[in-house]
Design an enzyme around this catalytic site. Structure first.
Site, PDB file in Angstrom:
ATOM      1  N   ILE A   1       0.824  -1.210   0.000  1.00  0.00           N
ATOM      2  CA  ILE A   1       0.000   0.000   0.000  1.00  0.00           C
ATOM      3  C   ILE A   1       0.858   1.260   0.000  1.00  0.00           C
ATOM      4  O   ILE A   1       0.357   2.355  -0.208  1.00  0.00           O
ATOM      5  CB  ILE A   1      -0.928   0.015   1.231  1.00  0.00           C
ATOM      6  CG1 ILE A   1      -0.104  -0.066   2.513  1.00  0.00           C
ATOM      7  CG2 ILE A   1      -1.935  -1.110   1.168  1.00  0.00           C
ATOM      8  CD1 ILE A   1      -0.906   0.146   3.763  1.00  0.00           C
ATOM      9  N   ALA A   2       2.167   1.096   0.229  1.00  0.00           N
ATOM     10  CA  ALA A   2       3.107   2.221   0.190  1.00  0.00           C
ATOM     11  C   ALA A   2       4.498   1.670  -0.061  1.00  0.00           C
ATOM     12  O   ALA A   2       4.817   0.552   0.359  1.00  0.00           O
ATOM     13  CB  ALA A   2       3.066   3.004   1.509  1.00  0.00           C
TER      14      ALA A   2
ATOM     15  N   ALA B   1       8.783   2.966  -0.359  1.00  0.00           N
ATOM     16  CA  ALA B   1       9.807   4.003  -0.220  1.00  0.00           C
ATOM     17  C   ALA B   1      11.145   3.419  -0.647  1.00  0.00           C
ATOM     18  O   ALA B   1      11.220   2.281  -1.126  1.00  0.00           O
ATOM     19  CB  ALA B   1       9.864   4.511   1.223  1.00  0.00           C
ATOM     20  N   SER B   2      12.204   4.192  -0.467  1.00  0.00           N
ATOM     21  CA  SER B   2      13.498   3.772  -0.983  1.00  0.00           C
ATOM     22  C   SER B   2      14.073   2.574  -0.245  1.00  0.00           C
ATOM     23  O   SER B   2      14.808   1.777  -0.823  1.00  0.00           O
ATOM     24  CB  SER B   2      14.491   4.934  -0.910  1.00  0.00           C
ATOM     25  OG  SER B   2      14.607   5.399   0.421  1.00  0.00           O
TER      26      SER B   2
ATOM     27  N   GLN C   1       8.860  -1.425   1.687  1.00  0.00           N
ATOM     28  CA  GLN C   1       7.462  -1.202   1.340  1.00  0.00           C
ATOM     29  C   GLN C   1       6.568  -1.844   2.398  1.00  0.00           C
ATOM     30  O   GLN C   1       7.002  -2.728   3.144  1.00  0.00           O
ATOM     31  CB  GLN C   1       7.145  -1.738  -0.048  1.00  0.00           C
ATOM     32  CG  GLN C   1       7.448  -3.198  -0.284  1.00  0.00           C
ATOM     33  CD  GLN C   1       7.472  -3.533  -1.776  1.00  0.00           C
ATOM     34  OE1 GLN C   1       7.946  -2.743  -2.604  1.00  0.00           O
ATOM     35  NE2 GLN C   1       6.954  -4.703  -2.133  1.00  0.00           N
ATOM     36  N   VAL C   2       5.302  -1.377   2.449  1.00  0.00           N
ATOM     37  CA  VAL C   2       4.406  -1.729   3.553  1.00  0.00           C
ATOM     38  C   VAL C   2       3.166  -2.449   3.023  1.00  0.00           C
ATOM     39  O   VAL C   2       2.575  -2.032   2.022  1.00  0.00           O
ATOM     40  CB  VAL C   2       3.995  -0.469   4.341  1.00  0.00           C
ATOM     41  CG1 VAL C   2       3.005  -0.818   5.446  1.00  0.00           C
ATOM     42  CG2 VAL C   2       5.223   0.220   4.921  1.00  0.00           C
TER      43      VAL C   2
ATOM     44  N   LYS D   1       6.217  -4.121   7.317  1.00  0.00           N
ATOM     45  CA  LYS D   1       7.207  -3.419   6.503  1.00  0.00           C
ATOM     46  C   LYS D   1       8.322  -4.386   6.121  1.00  0.00           C
ATOM     47  O   LYS D   1       8.905  -5.043   6.991  1.00  0.00           O
ATOM     48  CB  LYS D   1       7.771  -2.214   7.252  1.00  0.00           C
ATOM     49  CG  LYS D   1       8.743  -1.386   6.416  1.00  0.00           C
ATOM     50  CD  LYS D   1       8.917   0.023   6.945  1.00  0.00           C
ATOM     51  CE  LYS D   1       9.732   0.070   8.214  1.00  0.00           C
ATOM     52  NZ  LYS D   1      10.118   1.459   8.569  1.00  0.00           N
TER      53      LYS D   1
ATOM     54  N   ASP E   1      12.203  12.300  11.182  1.00  0.00           N
ATOM     55  CA  ASP E   1      11.631  12.482   9.848  1.00  0.00           C
ATOM     56  C   ASP E   1      10.110  12.607   9.919  1.00  0.00           C
ATOM     57  O   ASP E   1       9.376  11.790   9.349  1.00  0.00           O
ATOM     58  CB  ASP E   1      12.037  11.296   8.964  1.00  0.00           C
ATOM     59  CG  ASP E   1      11.753  11.548   7.490  1.00  0.00           C
ATOM     60  OD1 ASP E   1      11.603  12.730   7.114  1.00  0.00           O
ATOM     61  OD2 ASP E   1      11.702  10.567   6.717  1.00  0.00           O
TER      62      ASP E   1
END
Length: 635
Positions: free
Chosen positions: A210-211, A213-214, A217-218, A233, A368
């Site tokens: 569903i998401a 990143a570098s 992913q999740v 994750k 972050d």
């Protein structure tokens, strides 16, 4: 550059041995990048003379202390950072991969180098349009080079001591978003990390992420054992290998240009790279992230305004993290907040206060907190996710930050300069006098018409100019602090264009100063001053009146503002009741101030009387008739 001599056979490394390959890579890195010295000049600006100043400790242990990071997991899976052990390639194939990557990086940046060189020749290196074009080009190339370089850009976006302000502005736009990797690979990694089939652990799981990143992913899943909704994750399969390769390559480049970095920007390039590498490697360890989450849970236990997701350590491994699913909306979704019935002003206050607590109360803060990692819940709470980037600051740093805030509000620039030294921005022995004068000019430019107009982004922009001129280095921990505060202020301004940081933050700082024994014990340092006519410090009425006036100015007008100001006064009175010894110390300081004031008036009166008598004596001498001298004949 001098003349290039003909190479001898002795200079040709034995590429069969890893040491020979490393020597070859170092040589090629130096040769390939020597011609790009003007790039550093472009990014850093054009100082009239090179700096011979370096305020970064040379000893490895001193550097670790200088960073101010506590060991987050001394008994956990992570090892003490050692670049030779963690980054150095172990085989000829790995060295060859580094060589190929170095070639790719040089090829990627060659166009930018050429454009900057052309700008130098055409004398266009300072034009605003040209700068924006080059900065945009740099951002695009960092994205093209992948996760490590995206992270490098994000770090540089918060380093005013290294990168000029116009480039920093462009680098803040870097987004950590990339296409997902194959879910079959992800499920295989889940099974390996869990030690059993995925279907035994999760009754349901989304087939695609569903998401992404570098670094990973999740997926959303449901635990078979309890029915709880969780986020899973999974780290990218090559993330660790690729990042370590890139970090090793960057260290080769840093070693080749370390002396140049010290002269040009007053910083040890290898130490800066090691600070960055250590933090990035910690983000790759999901077991460490699980420990970070547990630390945040303990810190915010009992706080009804903040939600920290639960974590499942027994299901977590180095590359797979299982944590509670957060059902919320992005913190910048104004329409969504309205649909939930969450007042914008209330949510902003909760966000700012939770950020201040992390920084000034716990000393452990989320590094972050961008909108993708901060959510609003239906009951008005703020929720944080993604705890890979987390840092700590020491108690002494927290106290110095409070001191710096008070001194800034009181416009005591000499003390602010000393605070910078205590916080690690200045090396020991640095003359802070010129910096104090520059701080005064910076503060006046950043304040605008009123203290209520205080804007952290404006202050950061002005400070970046200061860091270019004076020997100021931003410690890694405070680079993250800057990033965190800038991000939080940006979120608040997205929600409310008229957001004033001090209206929310200053009452909290005052509350901590007056309620928390760790800080209230420092009140004598804030409210007392040395006096030549007294053997002990006296009360500083001017500073106390300034702080009260500031509290009133920040509070503004209206019933809510009046209540906030009254609350500060009540906290001050409460401190007197709770700590009578401290109150007695301040009262005695007031008495000493009165005594020295009377003594000073007496001395001034004495000096005035003395001056009057002396002037009268001179006048009488000038006005009295002189007797004629007797002659010899008269005698």
């Amino acid at each position: 550059a001098g003349e290039v001599s003909s190479p001898s056979t002795d200079a040709i490394p034995n590429i069969v041995e890893p040491a020979g390959v490393e020597k070859m890579l170092r040589s090629r890195a130096r040769r390939a990048l020597e011609a790009s010295g003007l790039v550093a000049k472009w990014l850093r600006g054009s100082p009239e003379q090179e700096s011979i100043y370096c305020n970064l400790p040379s000893d490895a242990e001193d550097r670790e202390l200088d960073k101010g990071f506590c060991t987050l997991n001394p008994e956990g899976p992570g090892l003490r950072y050692d670049p030779e052990v963690m980054l150095k390639p172990k085989s000829v194939e790995e060295f060859a991969s580094v060589a190929a990557r170095l070639t790719q990086v040089i090829a990627t940046f060659s166009g930018l180098f050429f454009n900057i060189f052309r700008d130098e020749l055409m004398d266009e290196q300072d034009g605003s349009d040209v700068v924006r074009a080059r900065a945009s080009e740099l951002r695009a190339q960092l994205i093209a080079l992948g996760p490590t370089f995206v992270k490098v850009g994000q770090v540089l976006a918060n380093r005013p001591d290294i990168v000029r302000a116009d480039y920093m502005e462009e680098l803040t736009k870097l987004q950590d978003k990339v296409p997902p990797f194959d879910s079959e690979v992800a499920f295989a990694m889940m099974e390996e990390g869990l030690g059993r089939p995925v279907s035994e652990v999760f009754s349901k799981i989304t087939p695609e992420p569903i998401a992404a990143a570098s670094l990973g992913q999740v997926y959303r899943a449901t635990l078979a054992s309890s029915g709880a909704e969780v986020a899973v994750k999974v780290q990218r399969p090559t993330a660790s290998k690729d990042i370590k390769r890139d970090l090793y390559m960057l260290r080769l480049v840093g070693a080749a240009f370390n002396d140049v970095a010290i002269r040009r920007i007053g910083a040890d390039a290898l130490s800066l790279l090691d600070e960055f590498a250590e933090n990035l490697l910690l983000e790759l360890d999901y077991q460490q992230e699980a420990i970070n989450i547990q630390d945040f849970q303990r810190n915010f236990a009992g706080d009804d305004s903040v939600k920290i997701p639960g974590v499942y350590p027994e299901l977590t491994s180095e590359k797979v993290l299982v944590m509670e699913w957060i059902e919320g909306i992005r913190c910048t979704d104004i329409e969504g907040l309205s649909d939930l019935g969450v007042p914008i002003s209330s949510f902003i206050r909760v966000g700012v206060e939770s950020g201040m607590r992390q920084l000034l109360e716990f000393g452990l803060f989320h590094g972050d907190p961008h909108p993708g990692n901060v959510f609003a819940l239906g009951d008005g709470r703020i929720a944080y996710v993604d705890f890979g980037s987390v840092a700590e600051i020491s108690q002494s740093n927290k106290e110095s930050l409070i001191d710096a805030v008070v001194h800034a509000m009181d416009e005591d620039y000499h003390e602010i300069a000393r605070d910078l030294g205590r916080l690690g921005f200045l090396a020991e022995g640095t003359d802070s006098g010129p910096i104090a004068g520059a701080l005064q000019g910076m503060w006046k430019d950043a304040m605008g018409r009123s203290i209520r107009d205080f804007n952290f982004r404006t202050v950061t922009a002005e400070f970046s100019k200061l860091a270019f001129t004076y020997p100021i280095r931003v410690p890694e921990r405070f680079a993250l602090v800057i990033r965190t505060l800038l991000t939080q202020e940006g979120i608040c301004m997205t929600l409310d264009n008229d957001f004033k940081l001090l209206e929310v933050a200053y009452p909290y700082v005052a509350k901590r100063l007056l309620r928390d024994p760790q800080y209230s014990n420092r009140l004598p340092q804030v409210l007392l001053k040395d006096e030549p006519l007294s053997s002990k410090p006296v009360f500083n009425f001017q500073r106390s009146f300034s702080l009260v006036a500031l509290a009133a100015a920040v509070a503004g007008r209206g019933p809510k503002s009046l209540i906030a100001f009254a609350s500060t006064i009540i906290d001050a009175l409460g401190l007197v009741v709770r700590q009578p010894a401290l109150a007695l110390q301040l009262v005695r300081a007031m008495v000493r101030w009165v005594r020295t004031k009377i003594l000073r008036l007496g001395l001034e009166a004495k000096d005035n009387v003395k001056d009057t008598v002396e002037r009268a004596t001179v006048t009488l001498r000038r006005g009295s008739p002189r007797r004629p001298k007797a002659s010899n004949t008269e005698a």
